[in-house]
Design a protein around this motif. Structure first.
Motif, PDB file in Angstrom:
ATOM      1  N   LEU A 169       0.756  -0.963  -0.453  1.00 37.12           N
ATOM      2  CA  LEU A 169      -0.256  -0.283   0.081  1.00 37.12           C
ATOM      3  C   LEU A 169       0.829   1.433  -0.049  1.00 37.12           C
ATOM      4  CD1 LEU A 169      -2.641  -1.138   2.605  1.00 37.12           C
ATOM      5  CD2 LEU A 169      -2.710  -1.529   0.267  1.00 37.12           C
ATOM      6  N   ASN A 170       0.701   1.877  -0.809  1.00 38.63           N
ATOM      7  CA  ASN A 170       1.518   3.409  -0.796  1.00 38.63           C
ATOM      8  C   ASN A 170       1.369   4.321   0.241  1.00 38.63           C
ATOM      9  OD1 ASN A 170       1.386   6.304  -2.193  1.00 38.63           O
ATOM     10  ND2 ASN A 170       2.761   5.771  -3.705  1.00 38.63           N
ATOM     11  N   ASP A 171       2.728   4.610   0.549  1.00 43.86           N
ATOM     12  CA  ASP A 171       2.876   5.726   1.612  1.00 43.86           C
ATOM     13  C   ASP A 171       1.906   6.894   1.575  1.00 43.86           C
ATOM     14  OD1 ASP A 171       5.051   3.863   2.754  1.00 43.86           O
ATOM     15  OD2 ASP A 171       6.355   5.329   2.161  1.00 43.86           O
ATOM     16  N   TYR A 172       1.778   7.646  -0.113  1.00 45.43           N
ATOM     17  CA  TYR A 172       0.369   8.367   0.188  1.00 45.43           C
ATOM     18  C   TYR A 172      -0.926   8.380   0.607  1.00 45.43           C
ATOM     19  CZ  TYR A 172      -1.792  12.458  -1.632  1.00 45.43           C
ATOM     20  OH  TYR A 172      -2.541  14.351  -1.624  1.00 45.43           O
ATOM     21  N   ALA A 173      -1.095   6.633   0.491  1.00 46.52           N
ATOM     22  CA  ALA A 173      -2.850   6.372   0.178  1.00 46.52           C
ATOM     23  C   ALA A 173      -2.582   6.191   2.133  1.00 46.52           C
ATOM     24  CB  ALA A 173      -2.761   4.853  -0.275  1.00 46.52           C
ATOM     25  N   GLU A 174      -1.457   5.281   2.315  1.00 48.02           N
ATOM     26  CA  GLU A 174      -1.461   5.600   3.739  1.00 48.02           C
ATOM     27  C   GLU A 174      -1.452   6.475   4.955  1.00 48.02           C
ATOM     28  OE1 GLU A 174      -0.780   1.098   5.188  1.00 48.02           O
ATOM     29  OE2 GLU A 174       1.269   1.577   3.623  1.00 48.02           O
ATOM     30  N   SER A 175      -0.633   7.754   4.362  1.00 50.50           N
ATOM     31  CA  SER A 175      -0.355   8.506   5.252  1.00 50.50           C
ATOM     32  C   SER A 175      -1.711   9.589   5.264  1.00 50.50           C
ATOM     33  CB  SER A 175       0.993   8.774   4.873  1.00 50.50           C
ATOM     34  OG  SER A 175       2.137   8.307   5.093  1.00 50.50           O
ATOM     35  N   PHE A 176      -1.909   9.311   3.874  1.00 52.30           N
ATOM     36  CA  PHE A 176      -2.748  11.119   4.076  1.00 52.30           C
ATOM     37  C   PHE A 176      -4.828  10.135   3.240  1.00 52.30           C
ATOM     38  CE2 PHE A 176       1.360  12.950   3.413  1.00 52.30           C
ATOM     39  CZ  PHE A 176       1.295  13.595   4.247  1.00 52.30           C
ATOM     40  N   GLY A 177      -4.905   9.175   3.609  1.00 54.84           N
ATOM     41  CA  GLY A 177      -6.235   8.907   2.827  1.00 54.84           C
ATOM     42  C   GLY A 177      -6.440   8.853   1.505  1.00 54.84           C
ATOM     43  N   PHE A 178      -6.019   9.956   0.653  1.00 54.24           N
ATOM     44  CA  PHE A 178      -6.707   9.828  -0.362  1.00 54.24           C
ATOM     45  C   PHE A 178      -5.988   9.233  -1.758  1.00 54.24           C
ATOM     46  CE2 PHE A 178     -10.030  11.767   1.848  1.00 54.24           C
ATOM     47  CZ  PHE A 178      -9.528  12.932   2.710  1.00 54.24           C
ATOM     48  N   GLY A 179      -5.948   7.611  -1.841  1.00 56.71           N
ATOM     49  CA  GLY A 179      -5.560   6.897  -2.618  1.00 56.71           C
ATOM     50  C   GLY A 179      -6.371   6.871  -3.912  1.00 56.71           C
ATOM     51  N   GLY A 180      -6.734   7.696  -4.863  1.00 55.62           N
ATOM     52  CA  GLY A 180      -7.745   7.624  -5.625  1.00 55.62           C
ATOM     53  C   GLY A 180      -9.476   7.576  -5.601  1.00 55.62           C
ATOM     54  N   GLY A 181      -9.631   8.653  -4.243  1.00 59.03           N
ATOM     55  CA  GLY A 181     -10.467   8.614  -3.484  1.00 59.03           C
ATOM     56  C   GLY A 181     -10.706   7.863  -2.510  1.00 59.03           C
ATOM     57  N   LEU A 182      -9.981   7.409  -1.827  1.00 58.92           N
ATOM     58  CA  LEU A 182     -10.526   6.017  -0.849  1.00 58.92           C
ATOM     59  C   LEU A 182      -9.979   6.303   0.606  1.00 58.92           C
ATOM     60  CD1 LEU A 182     -11.508   3.433  -0.090  1.00 58.92           C
ATOM     61  CD2 LEU A 182     -10.247   2.203  -0.610  1.00 58.92           C
ATOM     62  N   ASP A 183     -10.008   7.054   2.091  1.00 60.50           N
ATOM     63  CA  ASP A 183      -9.440   6.908   2.689  1.00 60.50           C
ATOM     64  C   ASP A 183      -9.334   6.100   2.896  1.00 60.50           C
ATOM     65  OD1 ASP A 183      -9.030   8.892   4.737  1.00 60.50           O
ATOM     66  OD2 ASP A 183      -9.768   9.905   5.117  1.00 60.50           O
ATOM     67  N   LEU A 184      -7.630   5.547   3.336  1.00 53.78           N
ATOM     68  CA  LEU A 184      -7.571   4.342   4.246  1.00 53.78           C
ATOM     69  C   LEU A 184      -7.689   4.983   5.113  1.00 53.78           C
ATOM     70  CD1 LEU A 184      -4.887   2.288   1.341  1.00 53.78           C
ATOM     71  CD2 LEU A 184      -7.635   2.245   2.330  1.00 53.78           C
TER      72      LEU A 184
END
Length: 406
Positions: free
Chosen positions: A78-93
């Motif tokens: 899981l990409n650091d961006y998606a895990e840190s800021f939640g908006f990987g392609g519009g999904l708040d992880l």
């Protein structure tokens, strides 16, 4: 001054108020899903270097203590961006608890009417992953398993027999699983049965993106049996076979719930019974013609006799036996420890087998879900470089543990 300004600009989301796209309500069948990276702007990163191309500039990675040279600091795909800021392609992880410095696995679980799992059932599996002997960049151990129990399948859509399994499964998945989750989530279904049989479940290959638990047809299924089956099929999704790194089912020296002997029972560990676990030890090869109850199993690799001694509740030939994995193991369940070696057919195939050494499962997991899990952005491919996407292709998957419908 620059660091202070960076933190202030990041705020809670790091996204500068960017609007999120509406989630899609349908998805394509596995194998043609596409994960499209949509890195959203971090104001503090404007014009600054981003060595690993993960959408988080090197300066902010330093603040987050993530690796500026690796877009996946913790190795969970899981990409650091998606895990840190939640908006990987519009999904708040991040809202779901993702951490770029500790391994996460996400599952969406949908269920047929009457088959919603209890939280206690899910907690057995979640706890097993939390206690996993897996190290993380933040200094912790364990894996955070997120099981998002999403929605009940409408009665009209709840196909009582998924047959052909993946064709019928995709009809349900296409209606109930949002495509926006596809690059990050495994998708599972608590259903009745598939292919007209009494199999407990099946994974869509090894490793894979999808799996089903099909115990809805069977009466009297217990919490531990349901949880064990969920963890067993998830194990296939993350790269484990019935023998760990081989297909030798009922492999006596493989102490994992991927072994059918333990799927419904788990182990005795630390004084607790029915503990679900993948193999956390390496065990030396084992010869069916030379069974020694006094010495039990022998450790291999970095495992020790002390590690083996912690594991009890062992099962062979469909019966639990006394003793632990290190010594005084009553392999034939006759109530006594025999000094003389003897032969026993553990996998019931009528042949004297030598089972290869077993692996530590927890250190061998494939987090990319057959190439489907992973943020497809610069610097991060969607697979782990295997020559073949699947270790076991979907069409080669055998039905998992068959159970009595009663």
């Amino acid at each position: 001054m620059l660091l202070t300004a960076s933190v202030a600009l990041l705020g809670l989301t790091g996204c500068g108020g960017t609007e999120l796209p509406e989630p899609e309500l349908a998805t394509a069948p596995q194998g043609i899903q596409v994960a499209t990276a949509i890195p959203l702007p971090i104001p503090a990163c404007a014009g600054l270097p981003d060595t690993d191309g993960d959408g988080v500039c090197d300066l902010v990675e330093t603040l987050l203590n993530t690796n500026p040279n690796n877009p996946d600091t913790d190795g969970d795909r899981l990409n650091d961006y998606a895990e840190s800021f939640g908006f990987g392609g519009g999904l708040d992880l991040t809202a779901l608890g993702a951490n770029a410095r500790k391994k996460d696995i996400f599952i969406e679980a949908d269920y047929y009417p009457g088959l919603q799992p209890t939280q206690a059932t899910l907690n057995r599996v979640i706890s097993a992953f939390a206690k996993a002997p897996v190290s993380n960049p933040d200094g912790s151990t364990g894996i955070t398993l997120h099981v998002v129990v999403d929605q009940q399948i409408a009665a009209a859509d709840a196909d009582p027999d998924l047959n052909p399994v993946w064709t019928d499964f995709d009809v349900i998945k296409g209606k109930y699983f949002a495509a926006i989750r596809a690059p990050y989530f495994h998708y599972m279904l608590f259903a009745n049965r598939y292919a007209g049989g009494n199999s407990s479940g099946i994974s869509r290959g090894i490793p894979a993106h999808d799996f089903v638990v099909t115990l809805g047809f069977a009466a009297g299924i217990t919490e531990v049996q349901l949880a064990g089956t969920l963890m067993h099929e998830l194990g296939h999704n993350i790269g484990l076979r019935h023998g760990g790194n081989d297909d030798s089912n009922y492999k006596p020296n493989y102490l994992s719930i991927m072994n059918y002997e333990y799927q419904f029972y788990g182990f005795g560990i630390g004084g607790l019974n029915n503990v679900l676990d993948y193999s956390r030890v390496q065990v030396a090869s084992f010869n069916e013609l030379n069974v020694n109850e006094v010495s039990g199993f022998a450790p291999a690799g970095t495992s020790t006799e002390a590690d083996l001694a912690k594991i009890s509740g062992l099962r062979f030939n469909n019966a639990q036996v006394t003793g632990n994995a290190s010594t005084n193991t009553d392999f034939d369940n006759n109530g006594s420890i025999q000094a003389a070696a003897y032969a026993r057919d553990f996998n019931r195939n009528g042949v004297a087998d030598v089972f290869p050494a077993s692996q530590n499962d927890w250190t061998a997991l494939a987090y990319d879900g057959g190439g489907q899990i992973g943020f497809a952005t610069s610097g991060l491919t969607q697979d782990l470089g295997r020559e073949e996407l699947f270790l076991v292709a979907p069409e080669k998957m055998e039905p998992c543990l068959t159970v009595d419908a009663r």
